[in-house]
Design an enzyme around this catalytic site. Structure first.
Site, PDB file in Angstrom:
ATOM      1  N   ASN A   1      45.725  -4.798  23.647  1.00 22.47           N
ATOM      2  CA  ASN A   1      46.909  -5.166  22.864  1.00 22.47           C
ATOM      3  C   ASN A   1      48.109  -5.287  23.794  1.00 22.47           C
ATOM      4  OD1 ASN A   1      45.747  -4.936  20.218  1.00 22.47           O
ATOM      5  ND2 ASN A   1      45.711  -2.735  20.513  1.00 22.47           N
TER       6      ASN A   1
ATOM      7  N   ASP B   1      44.143   9.544  19.486  1.00 16.37           N
ATOM      8  CA  ASP B   1      43.693   8.322  18.825  1.00 16.37           C
ATOM      9  C   ASP B   1      43.333   7.224  19.818  1.00 16.37           C
ATOM     10  OD1 ASP B   1      43.161   6.975  16.345  1.00 16.37           O
ATOM     11  OD2 ASP B   1      44.797   5.640  16.927  1.00 16.37           O
TER      12      ASP B   1
ATOM     13  N   LYS C   1      52.753   5.397  13.177  1.00 14.93           N
ATOM     14  CA  LYS C   1      51.405   5.929  12.941  1.00 14.93           C
ATOM     15  C   LYS C   1      51.386   6.806  11.696  1.00 14.93           C
ATOM     16  CE  LYS C   1      47.905   4.966  15.420  1.00 14.93           C
ATOM     17  NZ  LYS C   1      47.314   4.728  16.684  1.00 14.93           N
TER      18      LYS C   1
ATOM     19  N   ARG D   1      52.764   5.185  27.800  1.00 17.55           N
ATOM     20  CA  ARG D   1      51.859   4.030  27.773  1.00 17.55           C
ATOM     21  C   ARG D   1      51.852   3.482  26.357  1.00 17.55           C
ATOM     22  NH1 ARG D   1      46.341   3.119  26.007  1.00 17.55           N
ATOM     23  NH2 ARG D   1      47.852   2.864  24.376  1.00 17.55           N
TER      24      ARG D   1
HETATM   25  P1  NAD Z   1      44.453   2.398  30.728  1.00 16.40           P
HETATM   26  O1  NAD Z   1      45.691   1.988  31.416  1.00 16.40           O
HETATM   27  O2  NAD Z   1      44.075   3.844  30.645  1.00 16.40           O
HETATM   28  O3  NAD Z   1      43.191   1.650  31.435  1.00 16.40           O
HETATM   29  C1  NAD Z   1      43.207   0.329  31.856  1.00 16.40           C
HETATM   30  C2  NAD Z   1      41.967   0.102  32.717  1.00 16.40           C
HETATM   31  O4  NAD Z   1      41.870  -1.286  33.017  1.00 16.40           O
HETATM   32  C3  NAD Z   1      41.972   0.845  34.041  1.00 16.40           C
HETATM   33  O5  NAD Z   1      40.690   1.386  34.277  1.00 16.40           O
HETATM   34  C4  NAD Z   1      42.255  -0.263  35.062  1.00 16.40           C
HETATM   35  O6  NAD Z   1      41.667   0.003  36.346  1.00 16.40           O
HETATM   36  C5  NAD Z   1      41.598  -1.444  34.398  1.00 16.40           C
HETATM   37  N1  NAD Z   1      42.125  -2.710  34.881  1.00 16.40           N
HETATM   38  C6  NAD Z   1      43.408  -3.074  35.062  1.00 16.40           C
HETATM   39  N2  NAD Z   1      43.484  -4.306  35.570  1.00 16.40           N
HETATM   40  C7  NAD Z   1      42.205  -4.747  35.714  1.00 16.40           C
HETATM   41  C8  NAD Z   1      41.632  -5.924  36.204  1.00 16.40           C
HETATM   42  N3  NAD Z   1      42.384  -6.932  36.659  1.00 16.40           N
HETATM   43  N4  NAD Z   1      40.292  -6.019  36.203  1.00 16.40           N
HETATM   44  C9  NAD Z   1      39.523  -5.013  35.763  1.00 16.40           C
HETATM   45  N5  NAD Z   1      40.018  -3.853  35.288  1.00 16.40           N
HETATM   46  C10 NAD Z   1      41.351  -3.720  35.274  1.00 16.40           C
HETATM   47  O7  NAD Z   1      44.521   1.762  29.288  1.00 16.40           O
HETATM   48  P2  NAD Z   1      43.705   2.199  27.975  1.00 16.40           P
HETATM   49  O8  NAD Z   1      44.391   3.304  27.267  1.00 16.40           O
HETATM   50  O9  NAD Z   1      42.293   2.407  28.355  1.00 16.40           O
HETATM   51  O10 NAD Z   1      43.892   0.906  27.061  1.00 16.40           O
HETATM   52  C11 NAD Z   1      43.387  -0.318  27.476  1.00 16.40           C
HETATM   53  C12 NAD Z   1      43.730  -1.373  26.476  1.00 16.40           C
HETATM   54  O11 NAD Z   1      43.048  -1.094  25.270  1.00 16.40           O
HETATM   55  C13 NAD Z   1      45.222  -1.468  26.117  1.00 16.40           C
HETATM   56  O12 NAD Z   1      45.632  -2.812  26.153  1.00 16.40           O
HETATM   57  C14 NAD Z   1      45.314  -0.977  24.739  1.00 16.40           C
HETATM   58  O13 NAD Z   1      46.289  -1.694  24.006  1.00 16.40           O
HETATM   59  C15 NAD Z   1      43.941  -1.288  24.227  1.00 16.40           C
HETATM   60  N6  NAD Z   1      43.651  -0.414  23.117  1.00 16.40           N
HETATM   61  C16 NAD Z   1      43.172  -1.023  22.019  1.00 16.40           C
HETATM   62  C17 NAD Z   1      42.949  -0.293  20.916  1.00 16.40           C
HETATM   63  C18 NAD Z   1      42.361  -0.988  19.730  1.00 16.40           C
HETATM   64  O14 NAD Z   1      42.273  -2.169  19.708  1.00 16.40           O
HETATM   65  N7  NAD Z   1      41.917  -0.305  18.736  1.00 16.40           N
HETATM   66  C19 NAD Z   1      43.235   1.073  20.910  1.00 16.40           C
HETATM   67  C20 NAD Z   1      43.711   1.695  22.076  1.00 16.40           C
HETATM   68  C21 NAD Z   1      43.896   0.930  23.188  1.00 16.40           C
END
Ligand code: NAD
Length: 549
Positions: free
Chosen positions: A406, A266, A172, A154
């Site tokens: 992101n 992280d 990282k 992922r």
């Molecule tokens: P993940 O795949 O574990 O979770 C995604 C979630 O979004 C799931 O619960 C899914 O059901 C939900 N989802 C998907 N499509 C949807 C929709 N149409 N409507 C509502 N919910 C929906 O991903 P994650 O690890 O939790 O990361 C999520 C995002 O956060 C990523 O884009 C990642 O880049 C971002 N992120 C940002 C940072 C940061 O800015 N510091 C750090 C880590 C992750």
């Protein structure tokens, strides 16, 4: 004998020295070093100062046609002259961090098999099961203190990139040094290659990973167990950072190992702490108390679960019972609002599934729950549309809107949309960078909830104290420390995070706070110094050439 002294005693000479990234100074070797180290004739006569070398790097970078080419150039610089590489990065973090990490690293991972020059780090392929310890012994450094390990499943918001994900541990670890001064020689990037389910990569003749689909969970877990055990045996002082694993793997593995070894994730804990830092910063703007807020998350994956967990703990520190804290946290995923009648929820979802009628309409959920903040961690670009922003802005004088997904294309909304649709009232932060927005004569500077605010500080504190464990309390300490570094003038312009230009100072401040927790909880493996901040600072790496020979 210190590791660097030992290496100095067996310093390579001649070409071998020029090819050693840790000791190479390239055109900056002095006349006497050239004489004593067998370098005469291997370098042009001109002797550069470090400033001249940096100037040449800037010139060469400016001639590269795009950011990916700049990434490749900097990666090669890291392979040839590590000091110069970090000197460049630390000379202007605002300009250079985006070239070695997000957003450029995303493109680099997509293209990894195509842009490969010299391999870096270790690849642990599941094909080598039973031989992990032997492979760890192939790594030349015996005192490894940080491993960043990814399964490549992922990568950022880009999905399963298999072995191409190696760009993430490499990037990282560079940030540990560039942002917080963790000495680079102690770090080891690792990619656990269990294949990939990405058909495009499997068909790509230049793909470099294992050409098979991913195994069942039990096989993955067995291999990870072998890895963790081998790390404990080979590198007993090592902290393992899990990075960019698939959501359920990330949560399961963290739960399995967090109390057993020194490790953290992280994406879960770092992201949560960055979000908490942003929320604490935002509350300095809105003059609110955390335990009075109500949060509605779009997304219920590893990021949402991590943020919710840390918010719960921080609210409990403010005096709320756990139940009451969780009652202020609502999650909404691809199947709608998490509520008690849902029968598709994982165990880690259940604490946040409250009594409410089922709904798949996010705006309806906002109108019914009346959150003070909406947090986008869904990976769905533009999911915070005008209806969503207007709905939260109707309920709150200063709505807190975080679009954390992101890369930029996945951001739930842009800064401009958040400010415009809320008539300039939003307190906004995002995962990917957005430029300042001019609206009705006022310039709004959006905050970027970048993970670089937290994990390097945790890393430096763990390194300096040789901590035995990484706890949530340490992340909370880091988050509070980051939030308190935002100046009133920055808050006024809309910023809720300190500027990246002063990242090293922010990290040193946060690392000292984290180290205080480590000592207070008896988790350090070194005696407590009188002045913890000074003690931490004294152990940082400085990208300077030393006189050799
Ligand atoms: P993940 O795949 O574990 O979770 C995604 C979630 O979004 C799931 O619960 C899914 O059901 C939900 N989802 C998907 N499509 C949807 C929709 N149409 N409507 C509502 N919910 C929906 O991903 P994650 O690890 O939790 O990361 C999520 C995002 O956060 C990523 O884009 C990642 O880049 C971002 N992120 C940002 C940072 C940061 O800015 N510091 C750090 C880590 C992750």
């Amino acid at each position: 004998m210190e590791d660097s002294e030992r290496k100095m005693a067996s310093l390579p000479r001649g070409l071998a020295l020029l090819r050693d990234p840790q000791f190479n100074k390239s055109t900056a070797f002095t006349e006497s070093e050239r004489e004593t180290l067998g370098l005469l004739g291997l370098l042009p006569e001109g002797i550069d100062s470090e400033e001249a070398q940096i100037q040449r790097v800037h010139l060469q970078l400016s001639q590269k046609p795009n950011d990916l080419e700049k990434y490749i150039y900097l990666s090669q610089l890291q392979d040839t002259d590590e000091t110069l590489f970090f000197c460049v990065l630390m000379s202007d973090p605002v300009q250079f961090l985006p070239l070695v990490y997000t957003p450029t690293v995303g493109e680099a991972c997509l293209q990894f098999g195509h842009i490969m020059r010299r391999p870096k780090g270790l690849y642990l392929s599941i094909k080598r099961k039973g031989r992990v310890r032997e492979i760890l012994r192939n790594w030349p450094q015996r005192d490894v203190r940080f491993i960043v390990v990814s399964s490549g499943q992922r990568i950022l918001g880009l999905g399963d990139l298999g072995a191409n994900g190696m760009g993430i541990p490499i990037g990282k670890l560079a940030l540990y040094t560039a942002c917080a001064g963790v000495p680079p020689q102690y770090s080891l990037p690792i990619l656990i290659d269990c294949g990939t389910n990405n058909e495009t990569l499997l068909r790509d003749p230049l793909y470099l990973g294992l050409r098979q689909t991913r195994p069942p969970i039990a096989q993955l877990d067995e291999f990870v167990e072998e890895f963790i055990t081998a790390v404990q045996e080979e590198f007993p002082s090592c902290c393992v950072q899990f990075e960019d694993w698939a959501g359920t793997d990330a949560i399961r593995l963290l739960a399995r190992y967090r109390d057993r070894i020194c490790c953290f994730n992280d994406d879960i804990q770092g992201t949560a702490a960055v979000a908490l830092a942003g929320i604490l910063g935002a509350l300095r703007t809105t003059s609110g108390k955390l335990s009075d807020q109500t949060f509605l998350f779009l997304g219920a994956g590893s990021a949402a679960i991590g943020i919710s967990g840390l918010l719960t703990e921080e609210m409990m520190l403010e005096g709320l019972p756990a139940e009451d804290a969780r009652a202020r946290l609502w999650l909404f995923d691809i199947n709608g609002l998490l509520e008690t009648t849902r029968n598709d929820l994982a165990d880690f979802h259940k604490p946040y599934a409250h009594r409410h009628s089922p709904t798949r309409d996010f705006v309806a959920a906002i109108e019914s729950i009346k959150p003070t903040a909406i947090i986008g961690v869904s990976t769905v670009g533009k999911a915070f549309n005008q209806r969503v922003i207007e709905a939260i802005a109707r309920i709150n004088r200063r709505p807190i809107i975080f679009a954390c997904s992101n890369p930029t294309s996945h951001s739930e909304c842009s800064a401009e949309e958040a400010y415009r649709w809320s008539e300039g009232r939003a307190v906004f932060a995002s995962g990917s960078p957005f430029s300042p927005v001019l609206l009705n004569g006022k310039t709004f500077v959006p905050g970027q909830g970048n993970n670089i605010y937290i994990f390097p500080a945790i890393g430096l504190a763990v390194y300096a104290t040789r901590a035995r464990r990484v706890t949530n309390e340490m992340f909370i300490a880091a988050a509070r420390a980051v939030a308190e570094r935002v100046t009133p003038a920055e808050l006024d312009a809309g910023l809720i995070y300190p500027p990246v230009s002063t990242i090293l100072d922010t990290e040193l401040h946060a690392a000292a706070r984290v180290a205080e927790v480590i000592f207070a909880r008896g988790l350090a493996r070194v005696p407590e110094p009188k002045d913890i901040a000074q003690f931490v600072r004294a152990q940082t790496y400085k990208p300077e050439y030393h006189l050799l020979g």
